[in-house]
Design a protein around this motif. Structure first.
Motif, PDB file in Angstrom:
ATOM      1  N   PRO A  49      24.405  33.094  13.813  1.00 47.02           N
ATOM      2  CA  PRO A  49      24.787  34.034  12.738  1.00 47.02           C
ATOM      3  C   PRO A  49      26.356  34.413  12.927  1.00 47.02           C
ATOM      4  N   LYS A  50      26.857  34.679  14.076  1.00 45.89           N
ATOM      5  CA  LYS A  50      28.092  35.124  14.368  1.00 45.89           C
ATOM      6  C   LYS A  50      29.163  34.252  13.834  1.00 45.89           C
ATOM      7  N   LEU A  51      28.923  33.090  14.347  1.00 48.32           N
ATOM      8  CA  LEU A  51      29.913  32.030  13.918  1.00 48.32           C
ATOM      9  C   LEU A  51      29.878  31.688  12.158  1.00 48.32           C
ATOM     10  N   CYS A  52      28.637  31.580  11.739  1.00 47.00           N
ATOM     11  CA  CYS A  52      28.521  31.368  10.365  1.00 47.00           C
ATOM     12  C   CYS A  52      29.165  32.558   9.561  1.00 47.00           C
ATOM     13  N   ALA A  53      28.930  34.083  10.095  1.00 49.64           N
ATOM     14  CA  ALA A  53      29.593  35.231   9.332  1.00 49.64           C
ATOM     15  C   ALA A  53      31.001  34.985   9.529  1.00 49.64           C
ATOM     16  N   GLU A  54      31.761  34.560  10.342  1.00 53.37           N
ATOM     17  CA  GLU A  54      33.099  34.533  10.705  1.00 53.37           C
ATOM     18  C   GLU A  54      33.663  33.294   9.918  1.00 53.37           C
ATOM     19  N   PHE A  55      33.028  32.051   9.686  1.00 53.84           N
ATOM     20  CA  PHE A  55      33.413  31.273   8.588  1.00 53.84           C
ATOM     21  C   PHE A  55      33.346  31.655   7.379  1.00 53.84           C
ATOM     22  N   GLN A  56      32.256  32.263   6.791  1.00 53.81           N
ATOM     23  CA  GLN A  56      32.421  32.894   5.650  1.00 53.81           C
ATOM     24  C   GLN A  56      33.597  33.760   5.356  1.00 53.81           C
ATOM     25  N   ALA A  57      33.703  34.688   6.244  1.00 59.72           N
ATOM     26  CA  ALA A  57      34.974  35.732   6.350  1.00 59.72           C
ATOM     27  C   ALA A  57      36.208  35.054   6.043  1.00 59.72           C
ATOM     28  N   ALA A  58      36.372  33.930   6.841  1.00 55.43           N
ATOM     29  CA  ALA A  58      37.578  33.051   6.775  1.00 55.43           C
ATOM     30  C   ALA A  58      37.722  32.304   5.462  1.00 55.43           C
ATOM     31  N   CYS A  59      36.803  32.009   4.960  1.00 48.05           N
ATOM     32  CA  CYS A  59      36.795  31.350   3.351  1.00 48.05           C
ATOM     33  C   CYS A  59      37.138  32.546   2.531  1.00 48.05           C
ATOM     34  N   ALA A  60      36.482  33.863   2.593  1.00 50.10           N
ATOM     35  CA  ALA A  60      36.890  34.556   1.586  1.00 50.10           C
ATOM     36  C   ALA A  60      38.302  35.171   1.803  1.00 50.10           C
ATOM     37  N   ALA A  61      38.783  35.024   2.821  1.00 50.69           N
ATOM     38  CA  ALA A  61      40.231  35.543   3.049  1.00 50.69           C
ATOM     39  C   ALA A  61      41.035  34.311   2.785  1.00 50.69           C
ATOM     40  N   ASN A  62      40.573  33.226   2.448  1.00 54.51           N
ATOM     41  CA  ASN A  62      41.504  31.997   2.133  1.00 54.51           C
ATOM     42  C   ASN A  62      42.275  31.530   3.155  1.00 54.51           C
ATOM     43  N   ASP A  63      41.703  31.807   4.754  1.00 56.41           N
ATOM     44  CA  ASP A  63      42.218  31.334   5.625  1.00 56.41           C
ATOM     45  C   ASP A  63      41.511  29.841   6.130  1.00 56.41           C
ATOM     46  N   LEU A  64      42.166  28.863   5.489  1.00 50.91           N
ATOM     47  CA  LEU A  64      41.657  27.591   5.398  1.00 50.91           C
ATOM     48  C   LEU A  64      41.568  27.042   6.734  1.00 50.91           C
ATOM     49  N   GLU A  65      42.760  27.414   7.669  1.00 54.57           N
ATOM     50  CA  GLU A  65      42.860  26.753   9.044  1.00 54.57           C
ATOM     51  C   GLU A  65      41.656  27.173   9.950  1.00 54.57           C
ATOM     52  N   LEU A  66      41.590  28.607   9.679  1.00 50.17           N
ATOM     53  CA  LEU A  66      40.265  29.019  10.367  1.00 50.17           C
ATOM     54  C   LEU A  66      38.992  28.714  10.035  1.00 50.17           C
ATOM     55  N   ALA A  67      38.881  28.346   8.664  1.00 53.50           N
ATOM     56  CA  ALA A  67      37.771  28.150   8.148  1.00 53.50           C
ATOM     57  C   ALA A  67      37.307  26.653   8.515  1.00 53.50           C
ATOM     58  N   ARG A  68      38.161  25.969   8.701  1.00 52.08           N
ATOM     59  CA  ARG A  68      38.056  24.454   9.152  1.00 52.08           C
ATOM     60  C   ARG A  68      37.717  24.395  10.535  1.00 52.08           C
ATOM     61  N   GLU A  69      38.317  25.247  11.255  1.00 53.37           N
ATOM     62  CA  GLU A  69      38.083  25.246  12.706  1.00 53.37           C
ATOM     63  C   GLU A  69      36.723  25.622  13.073  1.00 53.37           C
ATOM     64  N   LEU A  70      36.230  26.751  12.490  1.00 56.97           N
ATOM     65  CA  LEU A  70      34.769  27.255  12.589  1.00 56.97           C
ATOM     66  C   LEU A  70      33.921  26.207  12.129  1.00 56.97           C
ATOM     67  N   ASN A  71      34.171  25.567  11.009  1.00 57.29           N
ATOM     68  CA  ASN A  71      33.344  24.561  10.336  1.00 57.29           C
ATOM     69  C   ASN A  71      33.018  23.276  11.427  1.00 57.29           C
ATOM     70  N   ASP A  72      34.231  23.055  11.941  1.00 57.90           N
ATOM     71  CA  ASP A  72      34.234  21.884  12.977  1.00 57.90           C
ATOM     72  C   ASP A  72      33.141  22.285  14.116  1.00 57.90           C
ATOM     73  N   LYS A  73      33.363  23.564  14.463  1.00 57.49           N
ATOM     74  CA  LYS A  73      32.425  23.918  15.664  1.00 57.49           C
ATOM     75  C   LYS A  73      30.992  23.863  15.162  1.00 57.49           C
ATOM     76  N   LEU A  74      30.672  24.078  14.047  1.00 58.01           N
ATOM     77  CA  LEU A  74      29.286  24.328  13.518  1.00 58.01           C
ATOM     78  C   LEU A  74      28.773  23.092  13.007  1.00 58.01           C
ATOM     79  N   TYR A  75      29.505  22.060  12.461  1.00 59.04           N
ATOM     80  CA  TYR A  75      29.192  20.955  11.943  1.00 59.04           C
ATOM     81  C   TYR A  75      28.178  20.003  12.519  1.00 59.04           C
ATOM     82  N   PRO A  76      28.286  19.787  13.963  1.00 65.48           N
ATOM     83  CA  PRO A  76      27.167  19.160  14.452  1.00 65.48           C
ATOM     84  C   PRO A  76      25.826  19.829  14.319  1.00 65.48           C
ATOM     85  N   LEU A  77      25.894  21.060  14.295  1.00 69.21           N
ATOM     86  CA  LEU A  77      24.596  21.915  14.268  1.00 69.21           C
ATOM     87  C   LEU A  77      24.039  21.921  12.727  1.00 69.21           C
TER      88      LEU A  77
END
Length: 293
Positions: free
Chosen positions: A212-240
């Motif tokens: 939940p924490k990683l997914c919430a942080e990912f969505q917050a990065a998307c909402a803030a248009n922080d694409l670099e952070l969103a990609r980083e978090l997405n890569d962390k979550l992607y295999p899951l």
């Protein structure tokens, strides 16, 4: 009305019965880790194997435990219009903020049938409806034209959609046909990044059960248009995201939760069974990749 990371909650079982104590702990853990809403009794919640009494108790407990901290979107879908209305009426009385209503499965209604089904629900309940389109499970596909027509006819009722069609062009279809106020939530975790880029505002997520924490942080990065952070978090979550579907869902999800939380049982209801070895290996590797083990 809804945005961010919203888990489609599993329904914990123990010795064949709804494990209310574990579910309450799960609700608290989700809210404490940034989930912006909760969906009980969705597909991941094994709603198709719950009796109506159990279905309603799960919703009731979720609303009670959330205690207004985040909105509860109650799973109310059915292939029987009257049963869907029954779930909606109960959810309204229980204090749910909205109903998640899947396109009727198995009986395969036409687009006219879908219009009639959802219109009937809108005419007989004042609970807001979040449409749910998942043709891979229902076989029925809620077409953009039908979604736009429902939103035009009942603008106060149809407030958004959980789209698991895997067709990213529909985000633009819905945005241009309805407007930005219509909440578009991805139903596919692995597509959440491009979905949000096209105009989505969040995800009703399987993975958020476990992370939940990683997914919430990912969505917050998307909402803030922080694409670099969103990609980083997405890569962390992607295999899951993919590990959650290495076997019949929510088998891998319940296995992952049991690995993270000993108080959650890896128990499903027939015809579903615990996930096999291949899925367990994939889940373990994905949990390690995400830093959750």
């Amino acid at each position: 009305m809804f945005s961010g990371s919203i888990p489609a909650l599993v329904t914990p079982f123990r010795d064949g019965a709804f494990d209310e104590s574990a579910f309450r702990k799960l609700v608290d853990w989700q809210i404490e880790n940034g989930s912006s809403g909760l969906v009980p009794c969705g597909t991941t919640g094994e709603n198709s194997t719950l009796s109506n009494a159990e279905h309603h108790r799960v919703i009731e407990v979720c609303v009670e435990q959330a205690a207004g901290r985040v909105p509860v979107i109650a799973g109310c879908g059915s292939n029987d219009t009257m049963n869907a209305l029954l779930h909606m009426n109960f959810s309204k009385k229980s204090g749910a903020a909205a109903a998640l209503v899947v396109a009727p499965y198995y009986n395969r209604p036409s687009q006219d049938g879908l219009l009639a089904h959802f219109s009937y629900l809108a005419e007989h309940s004042d609970l807001p409806i979040l449409l749910y389109n998942v043709p891979g499970r229902t076989v029925t596909d809620l077409q953009p034209e039908t979604v736009c027509e429902l939103a035009r006819r009942f603008p106060r009722t149809f407030i958004g959609i959980k789209d698991a069609s895997a067709d990213l062009s529909r985000v633009t279809d819905h945005r241009m046909g309805i407007g930005k106020h219509f909440a578009q939530l991805s139903g596919d975790d692995e597509l959440a990044l491009p979905f949000n880029a096209a105009g989505g505002v969040g995800c009703i997520s399987v993975t958020a059960n476990v992370a939940p924490k990683l997914c919430a942080e990912f969505q917050a990065a998307c909402a803030a248009n922080d694409l670099e952070l969103a990609r980083e978090l997405n890569d962390k979550l992607y295999p899951l995201h993919y590990a959650m579907f290495e076997d019949s869902s929510p088998g891998p999800c319940k296995y992952a939760l049991a690995r993270v939380h000993p108080w959650l049982s890896n128990e499903l209801r027939l015809p579903l069974v615990p996930c096999g070895e291949k899925a367990r290996i994939a889940v373990d590797a994905a949990l390690e990749h995400a830093g959750l083990l």
